[in-house]
Motif scaffolding. Structure first.
Motif, PDB file in Angstrom:
ATOM      1  N   SER A   1       0.859  -1.184   0.000  1.00 60.43           N
ATOM      2  CA  SER A   1       0.000   0.000   0.000  1.00 60.43           C
ATOM      3  C   SER A   1       0.893   1.231   0.000  1.00 60.43           C
ATOM      4  CB  SER A   1      -0.927   0.009   1.212  1.00 60.43           C
ATOM      5  OG  SER A   1      -0.176   0.039   2.414  1.00 60.43           O
ATOM      6  N   GLY A   2       0.286   2.380  -0.291  1.00 57.00           N
ATOM      7  CA  GLY A   2       1.006   3.642  -0.210  1.00 57.00           C
ATOM      8  C   GLY A   2       1.412   4.247  -1.532  1.00 57.00           C
ATOM      9  N   GLY A   3       1.126   3.557  -2.622  1.00 57.86           N
ATOM     10  CA  GLY A   3       1.466   4.114  -3.913  1.00 57.86           C
ATOM     11  C   GLY A   3       0.568   5.290  -4.277  1.00 57.86           C
ATOM     12  N   GLY A   4       0.931   5.973  -5.358  1.00 59.01           N
ATOM     13  CA  GLY A   4       0.115   7.100  -5.794  1.00 59.01           C
ATOM     14  C   GLY A   4       0.850   7.959  -6.788  1.00 59.01           C
ATOM     15  N   LEU A   5       0.293   9.135  -7.014  1.00 63.90           N
ATOM     16  CA  LEU A   5       0.851  10.112  -7.945  1.00 63.90           C
ATOM     17  C   LEU A   5       1.537  11.211  -7.142  1.00 63.90           C
ATOM     18  CD1 LEU A   5       1.123  11.393 -10.776  1.00 63.90           C
ATOM     19  CD2 LEU A   5      -1.146  12.414 -10.399  1.00 63.90           C
ATOM     20  N   VAL A   6       2.759  11.521  -7.500  1.00 64.53           N
ATOM     21  CA  VAL A   6       3.518  12.548  -6.798  1.00 64.53           C
ATOM     22  C   VAL A   6       4.355  13.318  -7.810  1.00 64.53           C
ATOM     23  CG1 VAL A   6       5.453  10.987  -6.313  1.00 64.53           C
ATOM     24  CG2 VAL A   6       5.033  12.940  -4.812  1.00 64.53           C
ATOM     25  N   GLN A   7       4.616  14.571  -7.519  1.00 62.37           N
ATOM     26  CA  GLN A   7       5.463  15.377  -8.394  1.00 62.37           C
ATOM     27  C   GLN A   7       6.936  15.042  -8.169  1.00 62.37           C
ATOM     28  OE1 GLN A   7       4.396  19.497  -7.689  1.00 62.37           O
ATOM     29  NE2 GLN A   7       2.962  19.457  -9.407  1.00 62.37           N
ATOM     30  N   ALA A   8       7.732  15.281  -9.173  1.00 67.69           N
ATOM     31  CA  ALA A   8       9.172  15.073  -9.047  1.00 67.69           C
ATOM     32  C   ALA A   8       9.704  15.879  -7.856  1.00 67.69           C
ATOM     33  CB  ALA A   8       9.868  15.493 -10.324  1.00 67.69           C
TER      34      ALA A   8
ATOM     35  N   GLY B   1       9.151  14.931  -4.814  1.00 66.75           N
ATOM     36  CA  GLY B   1       8.300  14.581  -3.685  1.00 66.75           C
ATOM     37  C   GLY B   1       8.692  13.262  -3.043  1.00 66.75           C
ATOM     38  N   SER B   2       7.862  12.865  -2.079  1.00 67.98           N
ATOM     39  CA  SER B   2       8.141  11.652  -1.303  1.00 67.98           C
ATOM     40  C   SER B   2       6.906  10.774  -1.199  1.00 67.98           C
ATOM     41  CB  SER B   2       8.605  12.026   0.115  1.00 67.98           C
ATOM     42  OG  SER B   2       9.798  12.774   0.084  1.00 67.98           O
ATOM     43  N   LEU B   3       7.149   9.496  -1.029  1.00 65.86           N
ATOM     44  CA  LEU B   3       6.110   8.518  -0.734  1.00 65.86           C
ATOM     45  C   LEU B   3       6.702   7.472   0.198  1.00 65.86           C
ATOM     46  CD1 LEU B   3       4.413   7.684  -4.172  1.00 65.86           C
ATOM     47  CD2 LEU B   3       3.334   8.835  -2.235  1.00 65.86           C
TER      48      LEU B   3
ATOM     49  N   ASN C   1       4.666  -6.862  11.692  1.00 64.62           N
ATOM     50  CA  ASN C   1       4.685  -7.648  10.446  1.00 64.62           C
ATOM     51  C   ASN C   1       4.617  -6.742   9.218  1.00 64.62           C
ATOM     52  OD1 ASN C   1       4.776  -9.962  11.963  1.00 64.62           O
ATOM     53  ND2 ASN C   1       2.641 -10.521  11.648  1.00 64.62           N
ATOM     54  N   THR C   2       5.379  -5.680   9.235  1.00 66.69           N
ATOM     55  CA  THR C   2       5.318  -4.708   8.155  1.00 66.69           C
ATOM     56  C   THR C   2       6.715  -4.296   7.713  1.00 66.69           C
ATOM     57  OG1 THR C   2       3.223  -3.883   9.062  1.00 66.69           O
ATOM     58  CG2 THR C   2       4.296  -2.535   7.391  1.00 66.69           C
ATOM     59  N   PHE C   3       6.832  -4.086   6.437  1.00 65.35           N
ATOM     60  CA  PHE C   3       8.077  -3.739   5.752  1.00 65.35           C
ATOM     61  C   PHE C   3       7.811  -2.446   5.003  1.00 65.35           C
ATOM     62  CE2 PHE C   3      11.806  -4.100   3.367  1.00 65.35           C
ATOM     63  CZ  PHE C   3      11.634  -4.500   2.038  1.00 65.35           C
ATOM     64  N   TYR C   4       8.797  -1.533   5.009  1.00 67.45           N
ATOM     65  CA  TYR C   4       8.573  -0.212   4.438  1.00 67.45           C
ATOM     66  C   TYR C   4       9.688   0.173   3.465  1.00 67.45           C
ATOM     67  CZ  TYR C   4       5.848   0.140   8.781  1.00 67.45           C
ATOM     68  OH  TYR C   4       4.970  -0.076   9.820  1.00 67.45           O
ATOM     69  N   VAL C   5       9.362   1.115   2.603  1.00 69.76           N
ATOM     70  CA  VAL C   5      10.388   1.852   1.880  1.00 69.76           C
ATOM     71  C   VAL C   5       9.977   3.319   1.847  1.00 69.76           C
ATOM     72  CG1 VAL C   5       9.416   1.330  -0.418  1.00 69.76           C
ATOM     73  CG2 VAL C   5      11.811   2.030  -0.192  1.00 69.76           C
ATOM     74  N   GLN C   6      10.842   4.160   2.355  1.00 70.09           N
ATOM     75  CA  GLN C   6      10.646   5.610   2.293  1.00 70.09           C
ATOM     76  C   GLN C   6      11.355   6.099   1.045  1.00 70.09           C
ATOM     77  OE1 GLN C   6       8.908   7.806   4.350  1.00 70.09           O
ATOM     78  NE2 GLN C   6       9.424   9.316   2.784  1.00 70.09           N
ATOM     79  N   MET C   7      10.607   6.745   0.163  1.00 71.08           N
ATOM     80  CA  MET C   7      11.165   7.196  -1.109  1.00 71.08           C
ATOM     81  C   MET C   7      11.147   8.703  -1.150  1.00 71.08           C
ATOM     82  SD  MET C   7       9.420   4.365  -3.662  1.00 71.08           S
ATOM     83  CE  MET C   7       7.792   5.088  -3.531  1.00 71.08           C
ATOM     84  N   ASN C   8      12.313   9.306  -1.190  1.00 74.96           N
ATOM     85  CA  ASN C   8      12.452  10.759  -1.236  1.00 74.96           C
ATOM     86  C   ASN C   8      13.080  11.185  -2.554  1.00 74.96           C
ATOM     87  OD1 ASN C   8      11.521  10.883   1.450  1.00 74.96           O
ATOM     88  ND2 ASN C   8      13.593  10.670   2.253  1.00 74.96           N
ATOM     89  N   SER C   9      12.958  12.458  -2.844  1.00 76.59           N
ATOM     90  CA  SER C   9      13.545  13.021  -4.075  1.00 76.59           C
ATOM     91  C   SER C   9      13.162  12.184  -5.287  1.00 76.59           C
ATOM     92  CB  SER C   9      15.070  13.106  -3.943  1.00 76.59           C
ATOM     93  OG  SER C   9      15.434  13.888  -2.831  1.00 76.59           O
TER      94      SER C   9
ATOM     95  N   LYS D   1      11.928  10.802  -8.810  1.00 77.75           N
ATOM     96  CA  LYS D   1      12.170  11.222 -10.183  1.00 77.75           C
ATOM     97  C   LYS D   1      11.166  10.549 -11.105  1.00 77.75           C
ATOM     98  CE  LYS D   1      17.161  11.236  -9.211  1.00 77.75           C
ATOM     99  NZ  LYS D   1      18.483  10.688  -9.631  1.00 77.75           N
ATOM    100  N   PRO D   2      10.900  11.133 -12.265  1.00 83.38           N
ATOM    101  CA  PRO D   2       9.985  10.477 -13.208  1.00 83.38           C
ATOM    102  C   PRO D   2      10.415   9.048 -13.544  1.00 83.38           C
ATOM    103  CG  PRO D   2      10.344  12.735 -13.873  1.00 83.38           C
ATOM    104  CD  PRO D   2      11.280  12.482 -12.732  1.00 83.38           C
ATOM    105  N   GLU D   3      11.697   8.785 -13.566  1.00 85.87           N
ATOM    106  CA  GLU D   3      12.165   7.436 -13.884  1.00 85.87           C
ATOM    107  C   GLU D   3      11.915   6.431 -12.765  1.00 85.87           C
ATOM    108  OE1 GLU D   3      13.892  10.304 -14.093  1.00 85.87           O
ATOM    109  OE2 GLU D   3      16.028  10.002 -13.566  1.00 85.87           O
ATOM    110  N   ASP D   4      11.428   6.890 -11.621  1.00 82.89           N
ATOM    111  CA  ASP D   4      11.025   5.977 -10.552  1.00 82.89           C
ATOM    112  C   ASP D   4       9.604   5.441 -10.773  1.00 82.89           C
ATOM    113  OD1 ASP D   4      12.661   8.170  -8.248  1.00 82.89           O
ATOM    114  OD2 ASP D   4      13.405   6.241  -8.974  1.00 82.89           O
ATOM    115  N   THR D   5       8.932   5.947 -11.778  1.00 79.30           N
ATOM    116  CA  THR D   5       7.573   5.500 -12.074  1.00 79.30           C
ATOM    117  C   THR D   5       7.560   4.014 -12.421  1.00 79.30           C
ATOM    118  OG1 THR D   5       6.857   7.675 -12.821  1.00 79.30           O
ATOM    119  CG2 THR D   5       5.622   5.771 -13.643  1.00 79.30           C
ATOM    120  N   ALA D   6       6.752   3.256 -11.714  1.00 79.34           N
ATOM    121  CA  ALA D   6       6.690   1.803 -11.909  1.00 79.34           C
ATOM    122  C   ALA D   6       5.659   1.215 -10.958  1.00 79.34           C
ATOM    123  CB  ALA D   6       8.049   1.158 -11.639  1.00 79.34           C
TER     124      ALA D   6
END
Length: 124
Positions: free
Chosen positions: A7-14, A16-18, A77-85, A87-92
């Motif tokens: 969970s936690g995906g979405g649309l963000v501007q370059a 930004g963070s998710l 029982n949860t695993f995370y990834v904090q994604m900062n900065s 980029k458009p190439e992170d789209t996937a």
């Protein structure tokens, strides 16, 4: 096997963070080495980051090093990834995966359990 739900995906501007989460159920989560992978349209699934079963070891793809941080909370029982900065190439589509080996593997075939994926779109 363990069941995984991202969970936690979405649309963000370059720039930004998710934060993506991966909730596990079934077998004991703490015994698994966890990985995040991503797959863009027309491309192969690629390793993003991983964490050892205790959380003491991490590994990152060069493309995300310094921007992404993985963590886990075995009590939840949860695993995370904090994604900062971002980029458009992170789209996937981002997938979490689990394996019972102790090494953080970067090849998808090393992981036996997979979530259904969550879409991350980074606009320029």
């Amino acid at each position: 096997q363990v069941q995984l739900v991202e969970s936690g995906g979405g649309l963000v501007q370059a720039g930004g963070s998710l934060r993506l989460s991966c909730a596990a159920s079934g077998r004991t989560f703490s015994i698994y080495t966890m990985g995040w992978f991503r797959q863009a349209p027309g491309k192969e699934r690629e390793f993003v980051a991983g964490i050892s079963w205790r959380g003491s070891g991490t590994s990152y793809a060069d493309s995300v090093k310094g921007r992404f941080t993985v963590s886990r909370d075995n009590a939840k029982n949860t695993f995370y990834v904090q994604m900062n900065s971002l980029k458009p190439e992170d789209t996937a589509v981002y997938y979490c995966a689990a394996r019972t080996g102790t090494a953080i593997a970067s090849t998808p075939s090393a992981y036996a359990s997979w979530g259904q994926g969550t879409q991350v779109t980074v606009s320029s």
